[in-house]
Design an enzyme around this catalytic site. Structure first.
Site, mmCIF file in Angstrom:
data_model
loop_
_atom_site.group_PDB
_atom_site.id
_atom_site.type_symbol
_atom_site.label_atom_id
_atom_site.label_comp_id
_atom_site.label_asym_id
_atom_site.label_seq_id
_atom_site.Cartn_x
_atom_site.Cartn_y
_atom_site.Cartn_z
ATOM 1 N N SER A 37 0.797 -1.231 0.000
ATOM 2 C CA SER A 37 0.000 0.000 0.000
ATOM 3 C C SER A 37 0.826 1.276 0.000
ATOM 4 O O SER A 37 0.262 2.368 -0.126
ATOM 5 C CB SER A 37 -0.950 0.011 1.194
ATOM 6 O OG SER A 37 -2.094 -0.757 0.921
ATOM 7 N N LYS A 47 0.188 3.741 -2.763
ATOM 8 C CA LYS A 47 -0.796 4.826 -2.709
ATOM 9 C C LYS A 47 -0.146 6.199 -2.630
ATOM 10 O O LYS A 47 -0.803 7.215 -2.895
ATOM 11 C CB LYS A 47 -1.750 4.597 -1.538
ATOM 12 C CG LYS A 47 -2.637 3.353 -1.690
ATOM 13 C CD LYS A 47 -3.592 3.223 -0.521
ATOM 14 C CE LYS A 47 -4.554 2.052 -0.692
ATOM 15 N NZ LYS A 47 -3.945 0.749 -0.420
ATOM 16 N N SER A 106 -6.375 3.390 4.155
ATOM 17 C CA SER A 106 -5.729 2.638 3.076
ATOM 18 C C SER A 106 -6.762 1.929 2.205
ATOM 19 O O SER A 106 -6.703 0.720 1.973
ATOM 20 C CB SER A 106 -4.735 1.625 3.656
ATOM 21 O OG SER A 106 -3.800 1.223 2.664
#
Length: 542
Positions: free
Chosen positions: A86, A89, A334
């Site tokens: 993640s 991102k 997230s």
């Protein structure tokens, strides 16, 4: 397919912060500044933390830089490409702010194609989505209420769901098939529904309440209420004190959700977030129910995937929150669906095509404007679910330095999770981490977690008041978690002083009374999977 069950366990791990704190004290008081030592003592501190045996055989990249000058203060394998999870991102969110703008909004619209005669529309009614991942059932209800308030009572044609803003590819490259029904792997469509204000688009929330006596079937509530999913309830209520083993499965390619297992009498409801098959149809079904509730009849049913024709008249519109506000649930929690919607939106707005390839191409172009070379990384999705993504920690720190000079930086920076701030929409995935250290309330960062992959990248102010950027990504470790190693690095950076005049404050042993972020879901218990992003383990474990 086995869905994450409702029952959660929390594990506690002895942390490294006491060691990191003592090393930070040594580093700040012992080593004099040298011409070729931009951060005296820091290397010894971080090298010691990274010598943890759980990282033996793993691939680890760490870079620490001065946020103002970009000068590298520490690096270990900084140029090595690693699966970022993640942390991806960071690429997606900064590109979205730059290319779409902080005030960008989605619009969900209702249009009529045909002539109107009093309360009757001779033609079709269109529901057009542009990508808003925050649409709730009540938003569709307000759209339906507006249509009814205009005096319309009957549509002679069909309800047509226009999801043509994006292509029909619903799942990202190399996403795990056993995650298909997990809410953090929900399908991507410009028309969707979220069941809650975490905005888990494309999912339904199930609440399983025990019956009044052993042997009774539990009651299953679906939010939002709809007939698009079908509940096959095979669960049983058992006596108080019995085991709680509720599981939720969705059959591949369908919206039949099987609830099975046991739940004790008088126990609290069990909850599960489950992705739906084909979110466009889900949104259309919720809207159709809302129309009916407001007395608007659609004569010929629903059809999906047709574009609104030119000349159709707008009856109602719902604007989304601006992107600068959407960043909060997106980054704090997230949210994978938000990331992928933004990639396709970037593709549509910048390249004229609502596809992953167009959006990722536009993101690559943007990285070049920041001085990064996109040919040195590979981004295959927006969220980091794909293990085909590879980025170096050096590139992450370069991005973090460049972001500080952008006009939207403060809004984006505030949307990053913050260490040890208990509110979920402030602390996010870091809300239970680095408590009792100098990083608490100080470190802003983006976490990343997949099985064998962990990362933390962001900003921290050291004991001298200097802003640092850092990136830590590890791959192919076999321990259940390495989060506390990342936390030791964050605490050491927050307590570091090149001057040696200021002692680190509050860098003693961190409190261990909070649940660890490596708490396993029942999916993990059955399959051995660990280290999912903590906001992906519902109820939230971080």
């Amino acid at each position: 397919m086995r869905m994450p069950t409702i029952h959660r366990r929390f594990r506690h791990r002895a942390l490294l912060w006491a060691v990191a704190a003592s090393l930070a004290l040594t580093a700040t008081s012992g080593a004099p500044a040298g011409a070729d030592s931009p951060a005296p003592g820091l290397s010894q501190t971080l090298d010691h933390i990274l010598s943890d045996t759980r990282l033996d055989g793993a691939q680890v990249g760490v870079v620490v830089s001065d946020a103002e000058t970009g000068q590298t203060l520490y690096q270990r394998n900084g140029g090595g490409r690693l699966v970022p999870a993640s942390s991806t991102k960071l690429l997606t969110s900064t590109a979205a702010m730059a290319l779409l703008g902080p005030d960008y909004r989605y619009s969900t619209d209702v249009l009529a194609d045909g002539s109107r005669h009093g309360s009757v529309v001779q033609g079709d009614l269109y529901l057009r989505g542009t990508g808003d991942p925050t649409m709730l059932a009540e938003d569709y209800d307000r759209l339906a209420a507006t249509v009814a308030a205009s005096g319309i009572r009957r549509i002679t044609g069909r309800l047509v769901a226009d999801d043509t803003r994006f292509d029909s590819s619903r799942l990202g490259a190399s996403w795990a098939s056993d995650d298909e029904s997990a809410y953090y792997s929900s399908q991507i469509s410009p028309l969707t529904v979220a069941p809650d204000t975490d905005y888990d688009a494309g999912t339904v929330l199930l609440s399983v309440t025990p019956g009044s006596a052993p042997g009774d079937a539990p009651r299953v509530k679906v939010t939002p209420s709809n007939d698009y999913v079908h509940i096959d309830n095979r669960a049983t209520t058992v006596a108080a004190g019995g085991s709680r083993t509720i599981t939720v499965d969705r059959t591949h390619g369908s919206n039949t959700i099987v609830v099975s297992g046991k739940i004790p009498v008088e126990s609290t409801p069990a909850t599960s977030w489950t992705s739906v098959w084909e979110p466009t149809g889900y949104a259309a079904a919720v809207f159709a129910d809302a129309l009916a509730a407001h007395g608007v009849k659609v004569t010929r049913g629903t059809v999906l995937g047709k574009a609104v024709p030119q000349g159709a008249s707008t009856l109602a519109s719902h604007p989304s929150m601006p992107l600068k506000d959407l960043l909060t649930p997106f980054l704090k929690l997230s949210n994978n669906n938000h990331a992928e919607v933004l990639v396709k939106t970037i593709g549509y707005e910048v390249k004229g095509s609502g596809t992953w390839s167009a959006g990722l191409s536009a993101i690559s172009d943007h990285l070049r404007t920041l001085g990064l070379d996109p040919s040195d990384l590979r981004q295959m999705d927006g969220s980091g679910l794909s293990r085909m993504d590879v980025v170096s920690t050096e590139q992450f720190t370069e991005l973090l330095v460049a972001a500080r000079h952008q006009p939207w930086f403060e809004e984006w920076y505030d949307a990053l999770p913050i260490a040890c701030v208990s509110d979920r929409m402030t602390g996010g995935t870091l809300r239970s981490r680095m408590c009792g250290t100098s990083a608490a309330g100080n470190l802003h960062g983006k976490t990343g977690s997949l099985t064998g992959v962990s990362g933390l990248s962001g900003y921290v102010t050291d004991a001298d008041g200097r802003k640092l950027v850092f990136s830590f990504v590890s791959n192919n470790y076999v321990a259940s978690s390495v989060k506390d190693i990342e936390d030791a690095v964050g605490a050491a950076l927050a307590g570091y002083s090149v001057k040696g005049a200021q002692q680190p404050q509050g860098t003693g042993t961190a409190r261990s009374d909070r649940p660890s972020t490596d708490a396993p879901t029942a999916r993990d218990e059955h399959s051995g999977r660990t280290d999912l992003e903590c906001s992906w383990t519902k109820p939230v474990s971080c």
